[in-house]
Design a protein around this motif. Structure first.
Motif, PDB file in Angstrom:
ATOM      1  N   ARG A 119       0.830  -1.209   0.000  1.00 57.63           N
ATOM      2  CA  ARG A 119       0.000   0.000   0.000  1.00 57.63           C
ATOM      3  C   ARG A 119       0.868   1.264   0.000  1.00 57.63           C
ATOM      4  NH1 ARG A 119      -4.415   1.570   4.645  1.00 57.63           N
ATOM      5  NH2 ARG A 119      -5.501  -0.268   3.835  1.00 57.63           N
ATOM      6  N   ALA A 120       1.994   1.208   0.690  1.00 56.75           N
ATOM      7  CA  ALA A 120       2.855   2.388   0.827  1.00 56.75           C
ATOM      8  C   ALA A 120       3.489   2.823  -0.487  1.00 56.75           C
ATOM      9  CB  ALA A 120       3.950   2.109   1.858  1.00 56.75           C
ATOM     10  N   GLN A 121       3.460   1.954  -1.510  1.00 56.73           N
ATOM     11  CA  GLN A 121       4.024   2.323  -2.810  1.00 56.73           C
ATOM     12  C   GLN A 121       3.167   3.365  -3.530  1.00 56.73           C
ATOM     13  OE1 GLN A 121       7.125   0.947  -3.523  1.00 56.73           O
ATOM     14  NE2 GLN A 121       6.737   0.216  -1.423  1.00 56.73           N
ATOM     15  N   ARG A 122       1.915   3.496  -3.120  1.00 58.45           N
ATOM     16  CA  ARG A 122       1.010   4.555  -3.597  1.00 58.45           C
ATOM     17  C   ARG A 122       0.782   4.528  -5.109  1.00 58.45           C
ATOM     18  NH1 ARG A 122      -0.151   8.145   0.375  1.00 58.45           N
ATOM     19  NH2 ARG A 122       1.165   8.071   2.248  1.00 58.45           N
ATOM     20  N   ARG A 123       0.739   3.346  -5.662  1.00 58.53           N
ATOM     21  CA  ARG A 123       0.356   3.192  -7.064  1.00 58.53           C
ATOM     22  C   ARG A 123      -0.134   1.773  -7.272  1.00 58.53           C
ATOM     23  NH1 ARG A 123       5.921   2.671  -7.006  1.00 58.53           N
ATOM     24  NH2 ARG A 123       6.799   0.901  -8.148  1.00 58.53           N
ATOM     25  N   ALA A 124      -0.777   1.536  -8.397  1.00 63.22           N
ATOM     26  CA  ALA A 124      -1.248   0.192  -8.714  1.00 63.22           C
ATOM     27  C   ALA A 124      -0.062  -0.648  -9.160  1.00 63.22           C
ATOM     28  CB  ALA A 124      -2.313   0.263  -9.810  1.00 63.22           C
ATOM     29  N   LEU A 125       0.309  -1.644  -8.351  1.00 63.15           N
ATOM     30  CA  LEU A 125       1.529  -2.405  -8.580  1.00 63.15           C
ATOM     31  C   LEU A 125       1.286  -3.586  -9.507  1.00 63.15           C
ATOM     32  CD1 LEU A 125       2.957  -2.538  -4.935  1.00 63.15           C
ATOM     33  CD2 LEU A 125       3.615  -0.984  -6.780  1.00 63.15           C
ATOM     34  N   THR A 126       2.193  -3.769 -10.453  1.00 62.16           N
ATOM     35  CA  THR A 126       2.153  -4.925 -11.334  1.00 62.16           C
ATOM     36  C   THR A 126       2.728  -6.146 -10.610  1.00 62.16           C
ATOM     37  OG1 THR A 126       4.305  -4.330 -12.252  1.00 62.16           O
ATOM     38  CG2 THR A 126       2.345  -3.496 -13.396  1.00 62.16           C
ATOM     39  N   ILE A 127       2.568  -7.305 -11.216  1.00 61.45           N
ATOM     40  CA  ILE A 127       3.031  -8.562 -10.610  1.00 61.45           C
ATOM     41  C   ILE A 127       4.515  -8.498 -10.262  1.00 61.45           C
ATOM     42  CG2 ILE A 127       3.537 -10.972 -11.152  1.00 61.45           C
ATOM     43  CD1 ILE A 127       0.651 -10.637 -10.403  1.00 61.45           C
ATOM     44  N   ASP A 128       5.339  -8.029 -11.174  1.00 65.06           N
ATOM     45  CA  ASP A 128       6.775  -7.983 -10.901  1.00 65.06           C
ATOM     46  C   ASP A 128       7.102  -6.955  -9.824  1.00 65.06           C
ATOM     47  OD1 ASP A 128       5.874  -6.185 -12.863  1.00 65.06           O
ATOM     48  OD2 ASP A 128       7.829  -6.016 -13.821  1.00 65.06           O
ATOM     49  N   GLU A 129       6.367  -5.854  -9.779  1.00 62.80           N
ATOM     50  CA  GLU A 129       6.578  -4.870  -8.718  1.00 62.80           C
ATOM     51  C   GLU A 129       6.155  -5.424  -7.362  1.00 62.80           C
ATOM     52  OE1 GLU A 129       5.996  -0.828 -11.452  1.00 62.80           O
ATOM     53  OE2 GLU A 129       4.284  -1.726 -10.431  1.00 62.80           O
ATOM     54  N   GLU A 172     -11.157  -0.379   3.816  1.00 60.94           N
ATOM     55  CA  GLU A 172      -9.753  -0.773   3.791  1.00 60.94           C
ATOM     56  C   GLU A 172      -9.485  -1.749   2.659  1.00 60.94           C
ATOM     57  OE1 GLU A 172      -6.344  -1.696   7.125  1.00 60.94           O
ATOM     58  OE2 GLU A 172      -8.375  -2.452   7.476  1.00 60.94           O
ATOM     59  N   ARG A 173     -10.396  -2.667   2.436  1.00 61.69           N
ATOM     60  CA  ARG A 173     -10.248  -3.597   1.315  1.00 61.69           C
ATOM     61  C   ARG A 173     -10.204  -2.862  -0.017  1.00 61.69           C
ATOM     62  NH1 ARG A 173     -14.739  -7.823   0.987  1.00 61.69           N
ATOM     63  NH2 ARG A 173     -13.536  -8.450  -0.855  1.00 61.69           N
ATOM     64  N   LEU A 174     -11.109  -1.919  -0.211  1.00 61.02           N
ATOM     65  CA  LEU A 174     -11.137  -1.188  -1.480  1.00 61.02           C
ATOM     66  C   LEU A 174      -9.886  -0.342  -1.653  1.00 61.02           C
ATOM     67  CD1 LEU A 174     -14.880  -0.083  -1.789  1.00 61.02           C
ATOM     68  CD2 LEU A 174     -13.776  -2.202  -2.538  1.00 61.02           C
ATOM     69  N   HIS A 175      -9.400   0.219  -0.563  1.00 57.92           N
ATOM     70  CA  HIS A 175      -8.159   1.004  -0.632  1.00 57.92           C
ATOM     71  C   HIS A 175      -7.004   0.116  -1.083  1.00 57.92           C
ATOM     72  CE1 HIS A 175      -5.630   4.482   0.635  1.00 57.92           C
ATOM     73  NE2 HIS A 175      -4.730   3.533   0.804  1.00 57.92           N
ATOM     74  N   ASP A 176      -6.905  -1.083  -0.507  1.00 52.98           N
ATOM     75  CA  ASP A 176      -5.840  -2.009  -0.897  1.00 52.98           C
ATOM     76  C   ASP A 176      -6.047  -2.527  -2.317  1.00 52.98           C
ATOM     77  OD1 ASP A 176      -4.596  -1.731   1.540  1.00 52.98           O
ATOM     78  OD2 ASP A 176      -5.391  -3.594   2.383  1.00 52.98           O
ATOM     79  N   ALA A 177      -7.298  -2.773  -2.688  1.00 52.46           N
ATOM     80  CA  ALA A 177      -7.583  -3.275  -4.030  1.00 52.46           C
ATOM     81  C   ALA A 177      -7.152  -2.285  -5.100  1.00 52.46           C
ATOM     82  CB  ALA A 177      -9.071  -3.591  -4.171  1.00 52.46           C
ATOM     83  N   ALA A 178      -7.242  -0.999  -4.804  1.00 49.87           N
ATOM     84  CA  ALA A 178      -6.845   0.029  -5.762  1.00 49.87           C
ATOM     85  C   ALA A 178      -5.341   0.039  -6.001  1.00 49.87           C
ATOM     86  CB  ALA A 178      -7.309   1.399  -5.270  1.00 49.87           C
ATOM     87  N   CYS A 179      -4.580  -0.662  -5.149  1.00 46.63           N
ATOM     88  CA  CYS A 179      -3.123  -0.720  -5.285  1.00 46.63           C
ATOM     89  C   CYS A 179      -2.659  -1.938  -6.071  1.00 46.63           C
ATOM     90  CB  CYS A 179      -2.474  -0.717  -3.903  1.00 46.63           C
ATOM     91  SG  CYS A 179      -2.807   0.767  -2.932  1.00 46.63           S
ATOM     92  N   ILE A 180      -3.586  -2.626  -6.738  1.00 49.49           N
ATOM     93  CA  ILE A 180      -3.268  -3.839  -7.487  1.00 49.49           C
ATOM     94  C   ILE A 180      -3.552  -3.603  -8.960  1.00 49.49           C
ATOM     95  CG2 ILE A 180      -3.759  -6.300  -7.766  1.00 49.49           C
ATOM     96  CD1 ILE A 180      -4.811  -6.228  -4.840  1.00 49.49           C
ATOM     97  N   ALA A 181      -2.539  -3.670  -9.794  1.00 42.40           N
ATOM     98  CA  ALA A 181      -2.722  -3.440 -11.226  1.00 42.40           C
ATOM     99  C   ALA A 181      -3.485  -4.608 -11.851  1.00 42.40           C
ATOM    100  CB  ALA A 181      -1.364  -3.276 -11.913  1.00 42.40           C
TER     101      ALA A 181
END
Length: 271
Positions: A119-129, A172-181
């Motif tokens: 979550r702290a990366q503050r962007r939608a993270l790809t699999i490799d990220e 909280e779930r939706l906040h975390d979900a938004a961080c998944i590309a």
């Protein structure tokens, strides 16, 4: 040994029944409405299969460690889990059946530490990220990184592992979900990014395990997960009438299996 095997066999039977017969998660229509509203606004997608494989291999072969790559760091370097326990952990949400479950594959503190780091990366993270962040939490070991990522993504996607990890509130779930590309539409179909991603990491772990150990049980586990999407359609949806509200995640499953095998092979060659 025989007592442990018997107990694991009972757990496997309960987990199999759980995944086959359990109803869809609560509020799934509301969840999928939120997912659908975000689809058109997605700005980052996972790389294509070949590019993603190359990126994953570069990550795990470029960060060497003296510890076994299939070790679980929270077990003091013990060997990876038996196939039967890996099956129990990955095949079903632990809230969908009673009794024991493979607690070592859902380490509460490590899972939540990784969730917050993603979550702290503050962007939608790809699999490799995602893997790059997870490797920092596992001493650069690919298999436990995949196990932790699976647990994190499954918690965010479905919130049905509360017995192991506690629950997350809706926002909280939706906040975390938004961080998944998301995966590209040609791969994801009607799937949701968190669901596609936990399916990917489950199959990655299975493919890695099967390629690294190469015995009968790991290979059988790989075959079972390859057929998993078909079983979901025929048994969960067809027999029990449970809505597959985000599809069967078939392409993400198969890609995860292939990548897990490829990464394990690359690690073996680089030793």
């Amino acid at each position: 040994m025989h007592t442990t095997l018997a107990h694991d066999t009972i757990t496997a039977a309960r987990a199999t029944w759980g995944v086959a017969s359990s109803p869809p998660m609560p509020r799934w229509r509301e969840y999928m409405a939120w997912i659908d509203a975000r689809r058109a606004d997605a700005e980052r997608f996972n790389p294509g299969e070949i590019a993603l494989e190359r990126s994953l291999i570069a990550l795990v072969t470029g960060t060497r460690t003296d510890a076994p790559h299939d070790a679980l760091p929270w077990l003091d370097g013990a060997a990876g889990p038996p196939s039967r326990r890996l099956y129990c952990a990955l095949v079903s949400f632990v809230d969908d059946y009673d009794g024991p479950f493979p607690t070592e594959l859902f380490p509460h503190d490590e899972v939540h530490a990784l969730r917050l780091a993603l979550r702290a990366q503050r962007r939608a993270l790809t699999i490799d990220e995602q893997l790059a962040v997870a490797l920092d939490h596992t001493g650069n070991r690919a298999f436990p990184a995949a196990i932790l990522l699976h647990a994190v993504m499954r918690l965010v996607a479905r919130d049905r592992d509360a017995r192991a990890l506690g629950g997350l509130d809706w926002e909280e779930r939706l906040h975390d979900a938004a961080c998944i590309a998301p995966f590209a539409p040609s791969v994801a179909g009607d799937g949701d990014p968190p669901g596609d991603t936990y399916h990917y990491w489950a199959n990655f772990a299975v493919g890695f395990h099967a390629a690294l150990h190469g015995r009968v049980a790991p290979r059988a586990l790989g075959a079972a997960f390859y057929l998993g999407p078909i079983a979901m359609r025929w048994i969960r949806e067809g027999v029990f009438g449970s809505e597959l509200f985000a599809g069967a995640h078939t392409e993400c499953d198969r890609m995860g299996l292939r990548h897990g095998r490829a990464v394990a092979g690359a690690i073996t060659r680089s030793r």
